[in-house]
Design a protein around this motif. Structure first.
Motif, PDB file in Angstrom:
ATOM      1  N   THR A  96       0.664  -1.140  -0.065  1.00  0.00           N
ATOM      2  CA  THR A  96      -0.067  -0.075   0.125  1.00  0.00           C
ATOM      3  C   THR A  96       0.992   1.165   0.149  1.00  0.00           C
ATOM      4  O   THR A  96       1.693   1.445   0.727  1.00  0.00           O
ATOM      5  CB  THR A  96      -0.767   0.000   1.203  1.00  0.00           C
ATOM      6  OG1 THR A  96      -1.668  -1.041   1.231  1.00  0.00           O
ATOM      7  CG2 THR A  96      -1.672   1.184   1.207  1.00  0.00           C
TER       8      THR A  96
ATOM      9  N   LYS B 299       0.908   5.679  -0.864  1.00  0.00           N
ATOM     10  CA  LYS B 299       0.191   6.875  -1.135  1.00  0.00           C
ATOM     11  C   LYS B 299       0.414   7.303  -2.644  1.00  0.00           C
ATOM     12  O   LYS B 299       1.611   7.476  -3.002  1.00  0.00           O
ATOM     13  CB  LYS B 299       0.426   8.180  -0.258  1.00  0.00           C
ATOM     14  CG  LYS B 299      -0.368   7.509   1.126  1.00  0.00           C
ATOM     15  CD  LYS B 299      -0.205   8.982   2.098  1.00  0.00           C
ATOM     16  CE  LYS B 299      -0.954   8.529   3.561  1.00  0.00           C
ATOM     17  NZ  LYS B 299      -0.861   9.748   4.311  1.00  0.00           N
TER      18      LYS B 299
ATOM     19  N   LYS C 115      -2.645   1.504  -7.097  1.00  0.00           N
ATOM     20  CA  LYS C 115      -1.509   0.815  -6.279  1.00  0.00           C
ATOM     21  C   LYS C 115      -0.369   0.576  -7.541  1.00  0.00           C
ATOM     22  O   LYS C 115      -0.626   1.084  -8.646  1.00  0.00           O
ATOM     23  CB  LYS C 115      -1.933  -0.680  -6.061  1.00  0.00           C
ATOM     24  CG  LYS C 115      -2.343  -1.547  -7.153  1.00  0.00           C
ATOM     25  CD  LYS C 115      -2.740  -2.906  -6.743  1.00  0.00           C
ATOM     26  CE  LYS C 115      -3.472  -3.640  -7.828  1.00  0.00           C
ATOM     27  NZ  LYS C 115      -3.753  -4.931  -7.345  1.00  0.00           N
TER      28      LYS C 115
ATOM     29  N   ASN D  16       7.502   2.215  -4.092  1.00  0.00           N
ATOM     30  CA  ASN D  16       7.140   1.554  -2.621  1.00  0.00           C
ATOM     31  C   ASN D  16       7.850   1.598  -1.659  1.00  0.00           C
ATOM     32  O   ASN D  16       7.350   1.478  -0.613  1.00  0.00           O
ATOM     33  CB  ASN D  16       6.662   0.267  -3.255  1.00  0.00           C
ATOM     34  CG  ASN D  16       5.523   0.055  -4.149  1.00  0.00           C
ATOM     35  OD1 ASN D  16       4.433   0.269  -3.555  1.00  0.00           O
ATOM     36  ND2 ASN D  16       5.651  -0.093  -5.560  1.00  0.00           N
TER      37      ASN D  16
END
Length: 170
Positions: free
Chosen positions: A5, A7, A111, A165
């Protein structure tokens, strides 16, 4: 690799963060090609001018990506003579396609995974190759990224995933 996950943003043009992010990614796209051009054919093998365009567009939206996509090749060409003027239109085309594809994928899927980045890289490369072929009229020149630039595409996919990520996660 698992999908994390992270942002993802879509910064508007009226936000100063858009321009600050774009400047940082353009600086990255200035430094990275200089490093890769130290090795023979480093630019055509590693495709470094696209890396931070992918990261910027995916992480901060198509507007940051578009600013990075247009400014990076133009500033690099003006300061360092690379990309050469003869290839600048094709690189600008691919850069803009990359920014749009990455921004769209990020906003649609919300994602960042290696599979999604693979799709983004293949999309901009395939459409960009067709555009380059139409511009230059030389199929073998147009497919150069697929003949020589596979390491660069892999760097974009896996390095981009790692950067989005793990390095600029928040």
């Amino acid at each position: 690799m698992q999908t994390a996950t992270v942002k993802l943003y879509s910064l508007p043009y009226n936000n100063v963060k858009t321009y600050l992010a774009a400047i940082l990614f353009v600086l990255g796209n200035l430094a990275m090609p200089q490093l890769f051009h130290l090795m023979p054919q480093g630019g055509v093998i590693w495709l470094p001018i696209y890396f931070f365009t992918l990261v910027g567009a995916y992480k901060y939206g198509w507007r940051v990506g578009l600013l990075t996509a247009v400014l990076s090749p133009l500033v690099n060409s003006a300061l360092f003579g690379m990309p050469a003027m003869a290839v600048l239109p094709a690189i600008l085309l691919k850069s803009v396609l990359l920014a749009v594809a990455a921004g769209y994928a990020a906003s649609y899927f919300r994602k960042a995974s290696p599979g999604l980045l693979l799709g983004v890289v293949l999309a901009y490369q395939m459409v960009g190759t067709l555009g380059e072929w139409a511009m230059k009229g030389d199929f073998w020149l147009a497919v150069q990224d697929f003949r020589i630039g596979i390491p660069g595409m892999l760097l974009q996919i896996f390095g981009g995933w790692l950067f989005i990520n793990r390095i600029i996660r928040k």
